[in-house]
Design a protein around this motif. Structure first.
Motif, short mmCIF file in Angstrom:
data_model
loop_
_atom_site.label_atom_id
_atom_site.label_comp_id
_atom_site.label_asym_id
_atom_site.label_seq_id
_atom_site.Cartn_x
_atom_site.Cartn_y
_atom_site.Cartn_z
N ILE A 172 -5.68 -10.96 10.84
CA ILE A 172 -6.60 -9.93 10.19
C ILE A 172 -7.15 -10.71 9.41
CG2 ILE A 172 -6.52 -8.06 8.73
CD1 ILE A 172 -3.80 -7.14 9.97
N PRO B 126 -3.03 -1.01 6.60
CA PRO B 126 -4.16 0.12 6.24
C PRO B 126 -5.49 -0.67 6.09
CG PRO B 126 -2.54 -0.09 4.39
CD PRO B 126 -2.18 -1.06 5.36
N GLN B 127 -6.51 0.09 6.21
CA GLN B 127 -7.69 -0.67 6.01
C GLN B 127 -7.87 -1.30 4.39
OE1 GLN B 127 -10.49 -0.81 8.11
NE2 GLN B 127 -8.76 -0.97 9.47
N ARG B 128 -7.43 -0.68 3.82
CA ARG B 128 -7.43 -1.08 2.22
C ARG B 128 -6.02 -1.30 1.75
NH1 ARG B 128 -12.33 -1.39 -0.62
NH2 ARG B 128 -13.86 -0.45 0.50
N LEU C 47 -9.88 -10.59 6.06
CA LEU C 47 -9.71 -9.62 4.98
C LEU C 47 -11.04 -10.21 4.10
CD1 LEU C 47 -6.14 -10.22 3.53
CD2 LEU C 47 -7.22 -8.47 5.18
N SER D 88 0.65 -1.12 0.01
CA SER D 88 0.00 -0.04 -0.08
C SER D 88 0.75 1.29 -0.04
CB SER D 88 -0.79 -0.03 1.37
OG SER D 88 -1.49 1.00 1.29
N CYS E 160 -7.90 -5.52 -1.21
CA CYS E 160 -8.46 -6.13 0.11
C CYS E 160 -8.99 -5.14 0.99
CB CYS E 160 -7.52 -6.98 0.85
SG CYS E 160 -6.74 -8.28 0.11
N ARG E 161 -10.02 -5.61 2.03
CA ARG E 161 -10.22 -4.29 2.91
C ARG E 161 -10.30 -5.24 4.22
NH1 ARG E 161 -15.96 -4.54 4.03
NH2 ARG E 161 -17.06 -5.79 2.38
N VAL E 162 -9.77 -4.66 5.33
CA VAL E 162 -9.81 -5.16 6.56
C VAL E 162 -11.39 -5.49 7.00
CG1 VAL E 162 -8.88 -4.98 8.64
CG2 VAL E 162 -7.58 -4.51 7.11
N ILE E 163 -11.62 -6.64 7.63
CA ILE E 163 -12.85 -6.89 8.16
C ILE E 163 -12.60 -7.05 9.67
CG2 ILE E 163 -14.83 -8.63 8.38
CD1 ILE E 163 -14.65 -7.00 5.67
N TRP E 164 -11.64 -7.56 10.02
CA TRP E 164 -11.71 -7.68 11.59
C TRP E 164 -10.15 -7.85 11.77
CZ3 TRP E 164 -9.15 -12.27 12.63
CH2 TRP E 164 -9.37 -13.58 11.81
N ILE E 165 -9.90 -7.69 13.19
CA ILE E 165 -8.29 -7.63 13.64
C ILE E 165 -8.28 -8.61 15.03
CG2 ILE E 165 -6.13 -6.90 14.39
CD1 ILE E 165 -6.68 -4.41 12.40
#
Length: 88
Positions: free
Chosen positions: A74, A48-50, A76, A20, A64-69
């Motif tokens: 993580i 990052p979130q994306r 995705l 990113s 990708c985008r983050v769904i949970w940590i």
């Protein structure tokens, strides 16, 4: 706990990279499906979130985008390239 995923995930242990804004961080993909994946990273605060997930084995790239940590793992969701273009 009910699994609400649309597709089952396949357990793997494969090296990949979070990419990113010109920075790259290594990660390990722990499971994957057509809709998403779970990765392990050293420090989730730097993810990052994306971002783009680049698989080391075949150089395939997924937006990708983050769904949970949870700790260093993580979850995705893969973003459709057309959806990503609409949001930019």
């Amino acid at each position: 706990m009910d699994d609400k995923r649309k597709y089952p995930r396949i357990d793997i242990e494969e090296l990949a990279y979070v990419s990113s804004g010109g920075s790259v961080m290594s990660c390990v993909v722990r499971n994957i499906s057509p809709a998403g994946a779970a990765i392990d990273v050293d420090n989730p605060a730097f993810v990052p979130q994306r971002f783009r997930l680049v698989m080391a084995k075949d150089s395939s790239v997924r937006d990708c985008r983050v769904i949970w940590i949870q700790k260093n793992r993580i979850g995705l969701a893969f973003v459709d390239p057309e959806e990503a273009a609409r949001r930019s």
